[in-house]
Design an enzyme around this catalytic site. Structure first.
Site, PDB file in Angstrom:
ATOM      1  N   LYS A   1      18.651  -5.034   4.727  1.00 15.13           N
ATOM      2  CA  LYS A   1      18.687  -3.592   5.440  1.00 15.13           C
ATOM      3  C   LYS A   1      17.645  -3.720   6.373  1.00 15.13           C
ATOM      4  CE  LYS A   1      15.044  -0.548   3.837  1.00 15.13           C
ATOM      5  NZ  LYS A   1      15.147   0.464   5.037  1.00 15.13           N
TER       6      LYS A   1
ATOM      7  N   GLU B   1       5.657  -9.835   5.045  1.00 15.59           N
ATOM      8  CA  GLU B   1       5.248  -9.753   6.591  1.00 15.59           C
ATOM      9  C   GLU B   1       4.313  -8.792   6.704  1.00 15.59           C
ATOM     10  OE1 GLU B   1       4.135 -12.929   7.366  1.00 15.59           O
ATOM     11  OE2 GLU B   1       6.198 -14.060   6.420  1.00 15.59           O
TER      12      GLU B   1
ATOM     13  N   CYS C   1       3.315  -6.850  15.488  1.00 16.98           N
ATOM     14  CA  CYS C   1       2.576  -6.527  14.320  1.00 16.98           C
ATOM     15  C   CYS C   1       1.280  -7.634  14.410  1.00 16.98           C
ATOM     16  CB  CYS C   1       3.288  -7.387  12.814  1.00 16.98           C
ATOM     17  SG  CYS C   1       4.098  -8.571  13.687  1.00 16.98           S
TER      18      CYS C   1
ATOM     19  N   GLU D   1      -4.876   0.006  11.542  1.00 18.33           N
ATOM     20  CA  GLU D   1      -3.419  -0.772  12.968  1.00 18.33           C
ATOM     21  C   GLU D   1      -3.041   0.797  13.479  1.00 18.33           C
ATOM     22  OE1 GLU D   1       0.323  -2.251  10.480  1.00 18.33           O
ATOM     23  OE2 GLU D   1       0.014  -3.341  11.726  1.00 18.33           O
TER      24      GLU D   1
HETATM   25  P1  NAD Z   1       7.296   0.607   7.004  1.00 16.35           P
HETATM   26  O1  NAD Z   1       6.466  -0.166   6.264  1.00 16.35           O
HETATM   27  O2  NAD Z   1       7.748   1.931   7.520  1.00 16.35           O
HETATM   28  O3  NAD Z   1       9.137  -0.054   7.190  1.00 16.35           O
HETATM   29  C1  NAD Z   1       9.517  -1.584   7.178  1.00 16.35           C
HETATM   30  C2  NAD Z   1      10.971  -1.474   6.071  1.00 16.35           C
HETATM   31  O4  NAD Z   1      10.274  -1.067   4.669  1.00 16.35           O
HETATM   32  C3  NAD Z   1      11.932  -0.051   6.518  1.00 16.35           C
HETATM   33  O5  NAD Z   1      13.427  -0.560   6.824  1.00 16.35           O
HETATM   34  C4  NAD Z   1      11.702   0.679   6.064  1.00 16.35           C
HETATM   35  O6  NAD Z   1      13.053   1.732   5.206  1.00 16.35           O
HETATM   36  C5  NAD Z   1      11.748  -0.105   4.274  1.00 16.35           C
HETATM   37  N1  NAD Z   1      10.951   0.995   3.368  1.00 16.35           N
HETATM   38  C6  NAD Z   1       9.934   2.462   3.939  1.00 16.35           C
HETATM   39  N2  NAD Z   1      10.235   2.497   1.831  1.00 16.35           N
HETATM   40  C7  NAD Z   1      10.406   1.745   1.360  1.00 16.35           C
HETATM   41  C8  NAD Z   1      10.072   1.436  -0.137  1.00 16.35           C
HETATM   42  N3  NAD Z   1       9.606   2.205  -0.614  1.00 16.35           N
HETATM   43  N4  NAD Z   1      11.104   0.547  -0.351  1.00 16.35           N
HETATM   44  C9  NAD Z   1      11.342  -0.848  -0.058  1.00 16.35           C
HETATM   45  N5  NAD Z   1      11.324  -0.439   1.707  1.00 16.35           N
HETATM   46  C10 NAD Z   1      11.053   0.401   2.704  1.00 16.35           C
HETATM   47  O7  NAD Z   1       7.043  -0.299   8.577  1.00 16.35           O
HETATM   48  P2  NAD Z   1       7.686  -0.026  10.109  1.00 16.35           P
HETATM   49  O8  NAD Z   1       7.528   1.495  10.910  1.00 16.35           O
HETATM   50  O9  NAD Z   1       9.400  -0.166  10.395  1.00 16.35           O
HETATM   51  O10 NAD Z   1       7.040  -1.180  11.025  1.00 16.35           O
HETATM   52  C11 NAD Z   1       5.853  -1.413  11.661  1.00 16.35           C
HETATM   53  C12 NAD Z   1       5.146  -1.647  10.317  1.00 16.35           C
HETATM   54  O11 NAD Z   1       5.409  -3.076   9.958  1.00 16.35           O
HETATM   55  C13 NAD Z   1       3.112  -2.607  10.759  1.00 16.35           C
HETATM   56  O12 NAD Z   1       2.845  -2.100  10.345  1.00 16.35           O
HETATM   57  C14 NAD Z   1       3.689  -3.865  11.868  1.00 16.35           C
HETATM   58  O13 NAD Z   1       2.741  -4.546  11.795  1.00 16.35           O
HETATM   59  C15 NAD Z   1       4.374  -4.257  10.288  1.00 16.35           C
HETATM   60  N6  NAD Z   1       5.020  -5.273  11.554  1.00 16.35           N
HETATM   61  C16 NAD Z   1       4.779  -6.779  10.302  1.00 16.35           C
HETATM   62  C17 NAD Z   1       4.934  -8.261  10.890  1.00 16.35           C
HETATM   63  C18 NAD Z   1       4.432  -8.994  10.373  1.00 16.35           C
HETATM   64  O14 NAD Z   1       5.633 -10.482  10.576  1.00 16.35           O
HETATM   65  N7  NAD Z   1       4.150  -9.614  10.106  1.00 16.35           N
HETATM   66  C19 NAD Z   1       6.329  -8.244  12.010  1.00 16.35           C
HETATM   67  C20 NAD Z   1       6.750  -6.462  12.599  1.00 16.35           C
HETATM   68  C21 NAD Z   1       6.413  -6.004  11.915  1.00 16.35           C
END
Ligand code: NAD
Length: 508
Positions: A187, A263, A297, A397
Site C-alpha cells: 500500500k 521503520e 527520515c 521531527e
Molecule cells: P505516515 O505514518 O503518516 O504514513 C505512512 C503510511 O502509513 C501511509 O501509507 C499511510 O497511508 C499509512 N497509514 C496511516 N495510518 C495508518 C493506519 N492506522 N494503519 C495502517 N496504515 C496507516 O507517514 P508519512 O507522513 O507518509 O511519512 C513520513 C514519516 O515516515 C516520517 O515520520 C519519516 O521519518 C518516516 N519514515 C521513516 C523511514 C525509515 O526507514 N525509518 C523512511 C521514510 C519515512
C-alpha cells in the site's frame, strides 16, 4: 492501465490478483502535484474489502506454492529478468516522482529510480547467499539425533509505504519479500501511489511472476491500511512511516502476534568536529539536511558544531543555504522542491515560529519560498541557531528543510546530547580523525552512522532504528532474513526404547 506523464488527469487502478481494478466501493481520490497543486491523476480509494481481496489473492498464490517452491536460483534469475525490464521501463518514473512526490527531477533521476531498480536486483543476488538449510552439530544428549535448521518463506506479507520515497521504500519491501519466496500486498501513501503502480505494471508486462504474488492497493491508512495489519491471513507486516502510526501498527498487530518490522521517524544528530574538512562538512551538512526538502527520515536535522570552527562553519553554511534554488520539482535547475502537502507546509512553518518563541535565532529562511507564485508547498531552507537542547525544534521531527544548530566543546557532552532523543535512526560525524570518529560512532545509539558523509545507504547494509525509530532491519542479509521463518527439525536416529531415558521421566 493508463500510460504515465500525460498533461491530462490520468485514471489509475489497483493491481489485485493480476487484474487492474477499481475500489470495491467505487470511490477515487486525487493525486496532487505539490509544486503546482494541480491534480495529476486519480486512484481508487480502497477500503477493507479491497485489502481483503488482495490478501486473499496473496494467500492463494502463497498456498499454491508456484513462487515459493521454486529454487532460490530460479527465483533470483526471474528477478534479474524483471530488473532488466524495470530498468528499461524506468525512464518515465523520475518525472512521475517529481510530479507527485515533489522529488526534484535531479534527485529522482540520479537517486530514486536507479537505486530502486538496483535494490530489486541486489536483493535477488544477495538471496543466493542466504542458507535455506543449516546443519547443526550432532548432539548426543539425551541420545544421538540429527538436527538442522530449515529456513522458510513467512507467507503473506503486507508493506505499508510512506510518501517521501515512494519508489525506493516500496522496493525495500517488495524485493526481499519476493526474493525469499513470499507473496505481498503493498500500500503506497495516498499522496504518492503512482510509481509503485507503474512498477506493478512493468512486472505484469513481463508475465514472469505468478498471479497474486504481487498486489498493490491504494487509499488511506484507516480502513485499508489497518486491514493489512489485522487480517488473520497476513503473516508479516513491514511498515515505514511516522512513529505515531508505527505505535498504532504495533498495537493492531499484537492480537494476532504478527511478525512486524517498523521503520519510523528520526531526528538525527550531525556532529561537526573541530578538525573537520570544512568544504566537505558544510556541503555534506546541507546535503544531509536539505536533500529532498528535509523529508528523509535519517536527515541530520540536529547539527552540533564545535566551538573552534563555529563562526567559519556557520558563515559558509548559511550563505550556501540561503542561495539554494527552490522551485518546481520538474525543473532541472531546482535544487529544493516543494514539501508534500499544505498540511505539512503549515506544520513546518509553525515549528519554525515555535522554535523562535523558544529562543532559537533565525539565520536564514523561515518562511514561504518566493518566486513560485502562490501555488505549491515551498518552504525556504531554514537555519536556526542558539537552539536549546530541550526545545521542541531540538527534539521533535519536523520533516522539512529546517536545520537546528547547537554548539559543543566537550566530546562526552556532545555524545550525551546526541543520544538524548526518543529517536535512534542515524547520526553523522565530520572529522579528519577517522579512529576518533569511529570511537564516537560506537557511542551513538543509532542504526546507521556516517563518518564524513550522509544519506549513503546501500542494498548490502542493514538499515533501521534504535529506540522509537523502529524495530527490525531492511536491506542486506539482515533485511532478507526478516522475510523468513526458521524451523528446527530434529531427526531421531532409531534409538531403541530402552535407551530413551527421558521417556522414563513420565513412563518409567
Ligand atoms: P505516515 O505514518 O503518516 O504514513 C505512512 C503510511 O502509513 C501511509 O501509507 C499511510 O497511508 C499509512 N497509514 C496511516 N495510518 C495508518 C493506519 N492506522 N494503519 C495502517 N496504515 C496507516 O507517514 P508519512 O507522513 O507518509 O511519512 C513520513 C514519516 O515516515 C516520517 O515520520 C519519516 O521519518 C518516516 N519514515 C521513516 C523511514 C525509515 O526507514 N525509518 C523512511 C521514510 C519515512
Amino acid at each position: 492501465m493508463a500510460t504515465i506523464v500525460r498533461p491530462e488527469v490520468v485514471t489509475y487502478h489497483q493491481y489485485i490478483d493480476g487484474q487492474w481494478t477499481d475500489s470495491d466501493a467505487g470511490g477515487t481520490f486525487d493525486v496532487i502535484n505539490p509544486s503546482t497543486e494541480e491534480v495529476v491523476a486519480t486512484a481508487p480509494a480502497g477500503g477493507r474489502a479491497d485489502a481483503q481481496r488482495a490478501i486473499a489473492a496473496a494467500r492463494r498464490s502463497f498456498d499454491d506454492g508456484e513462487w515459493r517452491n521454486q529454487t532460490q536460483l530460479q527465483r533470483s534469475q526471474t528477478m534479474f529478468a524483471i530488473a532488466r525490464h524495470l530498468q528499461d521501463r524506468g525512464d518515465d518514473w523520475a518525472m512521475l516522482e517529481a510530479r507527485t512526490a515533489g522529488a526534484t527531477i535531479r534527485k529522482a533521476s540520479v537517486v530514486d529510480v536507479p537505486l530502486a531498480v538496483e535494490t530489486f536486483r541486489s536483493m535477488a543476488e544477495q538471496a543466493l547467499q542466504i542458507p535455506w538449510y543449516e546443519p547443526l552439530p550432532w548432539i548426543d544428549i539425551p541420545h544421538v539425533s540429527w538436527n538442522f535448521v530449515q529456513r522458510e518463506a513467512i507467507g503473506v506479507c503486507t508493506g505499508i509505504v510512506p510518501f517521501n520515497f515512494p519508489l525506493m521504500i516500496a522496493m525495500w519491501k517488495l524485493a526481499p519479500a519476493l526474493a525469499m519466496g513470499n507473496s505481498i500486498v503493498l500500500k503506497p501513501s495516498p499522496f504518492t501511489p503512482l510509481t509503485l503502480l507503474e512498477v506493478a505494471r512493468a512486472i505484469d508486462e513481463t508475465g514472469l511472476l505468478p498471479r497474486g504474488v504481487l498486489n498493490v492497493v491504494t487509499g488511506a491508512g484507516d480502513d485499508l491500511g489497518e486491514e493489512l495489519v489485522v487480517n488473520d491471513d497476513v503473516d508479516k507486516v513491514a511498515f515505514t512511516g511516522s512513529t505515531a502510526v508505527g505505535r498504532r501498527i504495533l498495537a493492531l498487530a499484537a492480537p494476532t502476534i504478527k511478525r512486524v518490522t517498523v521503520e519510523l521517524g528520526g531526528k538525527s544528530a550531525n556532529i561537526v568536529c573541530a578538525d573537520a574538512d570544512l568544504d566537505v562538512a558544510v556541503d555534506g551538512t546541507l546535503f544531509g539536511t536539505f536533500f529532498h526538502q528535509g523529508q528523509a527520515c535519517e536527515s541530520g536535522h540536529r547539527v552540533y558544531v564545535h566551538d573552534d570552527i563555529y563562526d567559519a562553519f556557520m558563515e559558509r553554511l548559511v550563505a550556501t543555504a540561503a542561495a539554494l534554488r527552490v522551485g518546481d520539482a520538474t525543473d532541472y535547475d531546482t535544487q529544493v522542491g516543494p514539501v508534500i502537502s499544505r498540511r505539512q507546509y503549515d506544520s513546518i512553518l509553525a515549528a519554525i515560529d515555535r522554535a523562535q518563541a523558544e529562543g532559537a535565532t533565525l539565520l536564514c529562511g523561515g518562511g514561504r519560498a518566493g518566486g513560485a507564485g502562490d501555488k505549491g508547498f515551498f518552504v525556504q531552507p531554514t537555519v536556526l541557531a542558539d537552539v536549546r537542547p530541550e526545545s521542541h525544534i531540538a527534539t521533535d521531527e519536523v520533516f522539512g528543510p529546517v536545520l537546528a544548530v547547537q554548539r559543543w566543546s566537550d566530546p562526552g557532552d556532545v555524545v550525551r546530547r546526541a543520544n538524548r532523543s526518543i529517536y535512534g535512526l542515524a547520526g553523522g560525524i565530520w572529522s579528519r580523525d577517522t579512529r576518533g570518529a569511529i570511537e564516537m560512532a560506537k557511542q551513538l545509539r543509532t542504526g546507521t552512522v556516517w563518518i564524513n558523509d550522509w544519506h549513503l545507504l546501500n542494498a548490502l547494509a542493514p538499515f533501521g532504528g534504535y529506540k522509537q525509530s523502529g524495530s527490525g532491519r531492511e536491506l542486506g542479509a539482515y533485511g532478507l532474513r526478516e522475510y523468513t521463518e526458521v524451523k528446527h527439525i530434529h531427526v531421531d536416529q532409531n534409538v531403541p526404547r530402552e535407551d530413551r531415558h527421558f521417556y522414563d521421566v513420565l513412563l518409567g
